[in-house]
Design an enzyme around this catalytic site. Sequence first.
Site, PDB file in Angstrom:
ATOM      1  N   GLU A   1     -51.227 -26.887 100.049  1.00 47.64           N
ATOM      2  CA  GLU A   1     -51.107 -25.897 101.124  1.00 47.64           C
ATOM      3  C   GLU A   1     -51.592 -24.540 100.630  1.00 47.64           C
ATOM      4  OE1 GLU A   1     -47.467 -27.056 104.115  1.00 47.64           O
ATOM      5  OE2 GLU A   1     -47.062 -25.610 102.555  1.00 47.64           O
ATOM      6  N   CYS A   2     -52.472 -23.912 101.367  1.00 43.85           N
ATOM      7  CA  CYS A   2     -52.939 -22.547 101.113  1.00 43.85           C
ATOM      8  C   CYS A   2     -53.428 -22.402  99.664  1.00 43.85           C
ATOM      9  CB  CYS A   2     -51.859 -21.537 101.470  1.00 43.85           C
ATOM     10  SG  CYS A   2     -52.507 -19.871 101.741  1.00 43.85           S
ATOM     11  N   GLY A   3     -52.653 -21.787  98.780  1.00 44.43           N
ATOM     12  CA  GLY A   3     -53.077 -21.672  97.399  1.00 44.43           C
ATOM     13  C   GLY A   3     -53.333 -23.025  96.766  1.00 44.43           C
TER      14      GLY A   3
ATOM     15  N   THR B   1     -54.977 -27.892 103.219  1.00 45.76           N
ATOM     16  CA  THR B   1     -55.231 -26.958 104.310  1.00 45.76           C
ATOM     17  C   THR B   1     -54.667 -25.592 103.979  1.00 45.76           C
ATOM     18  OG1 THR B   1     -54.608 -26.439 106.599  1.00 45.76           O
ATOM     19  CG2 THR B   1     -53.124 -27.869 105.391  1.00 45.76           C
TER      20      THR B   1
END
Length: 437
Positions: free
Chosen positions: A328-330, A429
Amino acid sequence: MTARGLIIGAPRSGSGKTSVTIGLLRALARRGLRVRGAKSGPDYIDPGFHRAATGLPGVNLDSWAMAPSLLNQLATDAATDTDLVIIESAMGLFDGIPSEKGRSGSAADLARLYGLPVLLVLDVSGQSQTSAAIAKGFATYDPDVRIAGVVLNRLGSDRHRRLAGDAIEALSLPVVGGILRDPSLSLPERHLGLVQAEEHADLFAHIDKLADMAERSLDLDAIVALATPLAPAGGDQSFALSPPGQRIALAQDAAFTFLYPHVAANWRAMGAELVPFSPLADQAPDPSCDVCWLPGGYPELHPGRLAAASNFLSGTRRFASTKPVHGECGGFMVLGETIEDADGVTHPMLGLLGHATSFAKRKMNLGYRQARLSAPCPLGAKGSVIRGHEFHYAQTISQGTDAPLGEIADGQGNPLGTFGGRREHVSGTFFHAIARG
C-alpha cells in the site's frame, strides 16, 4: 460504568487540536482515569500519539469509510472498560465530503450520531472579540451539533484572554481554558503531517510537557463534566477487512509504518498472527508466513538503505514466487522497479511490479477513494468494494505493463479509471484500504 465521550474540534487544521488533545489525554491519565483517544478521519499518525499519552490503543472513527455497523462496533470497543473517550477531529469540525446523510467523514457526523458535545479549540492569535463571532457561528450552524465549551489557544496575554473570553462567555458559551502562545508546544511536522510518535525525540518528555500545559491552562474538572455517555447502537465487524492470511509477514520500521490500528486489531481478533520484520534492518519476510504486507510509510526518505538491503530484496522476491505480497502506498512504491528520491537520484527496488515512482517530482494526491477489485488479492475477493483514501506526494513516472487491480472512484463515486497493479502473486496500489464498502 458507561464511558463518556467528548469531541475536540476547531475551525481548521493547525488550530492546536492535537496538542490540546494529547495534553488533555495525558493529564487525565495522570489522574488515574482510563482515557482513550480516537481520530475522526483517515489519519495514521495521531492515534500513535494518543496511545503514547494514555497507554491504551487509539482508533480511527471514519463515518465515510466505515459502514455504520463497523463504526458503531469500533466506538463500542473504544468505550469498553474506559472512563472517557476523547475524539479528535480531522481538519475543521464540519469538514467532510458531500455524501449521504451522516457519512461525510466529518467529526460533526460523530457528534450527531452519538450525541456527543464538542470542545471547540480557537486559535485567537491576531484577534480578540472577533473570536466570539466565530464561536457563535459554530454554536448556531447546526442545531444537532452542540458546542459545549471553548478553549482559547495562542493567547498573547491575560488581557487578550479577558477580551476574547468575556465576549464568548457573553454568548453563554463557557470558556474552559486559555493557552498562552508557546512555540515549544508544537509537534514537528514533515510532508505527510506530524513526525510519528515513535520517531519523536524525547516523546514522553514532550507529552508530559503538553500535560503540564493542560493542567496549568485548562479547567480539567469542567472539561470532564462536559462529556456525555457514549453508548453506540449495536455494531459488528461484517464490513471490516478480513485478514489476508493466517500468518501475516508485516513490514514494520521507519519506512513502513502506516497500518490502521483497527485493521491490525481485527486481523488479530479473527485469529491472524502478525509477524513483523524490518526491511531497513535488511530482514526478509518469514518464509513460514502465508502472505506479506508492505504498508505505507516513508520509503522515499530511505531509498538508499532499501536498495542496499540485499537480504530483504532477495528474500521478498523468493517469498513472492509462491505466496501473495501486497503493498500500500509506500509499500507499492517499493514493489516497483525504482524510486527517485528528492535529489533526483534513482534507486532500484524490488521490481516485482513494473512501475517507477518519483519523490523529486512531487504532487499532492489526497482524497477518499472507493475501489472495486477486478481480481482476488490480499484486499479481498474479485468484485469486492473497498473504501479508503490516498495521501501521497510521490508520482508514478512510469506505469509499467502490469494488469490493474480494478476500477477506482473518488469519495462521491466519480470514476477515476483503473488503479494499482498485479502480477502473479504480487499486488499493490497507492490506495490505503480502511474497510469494505
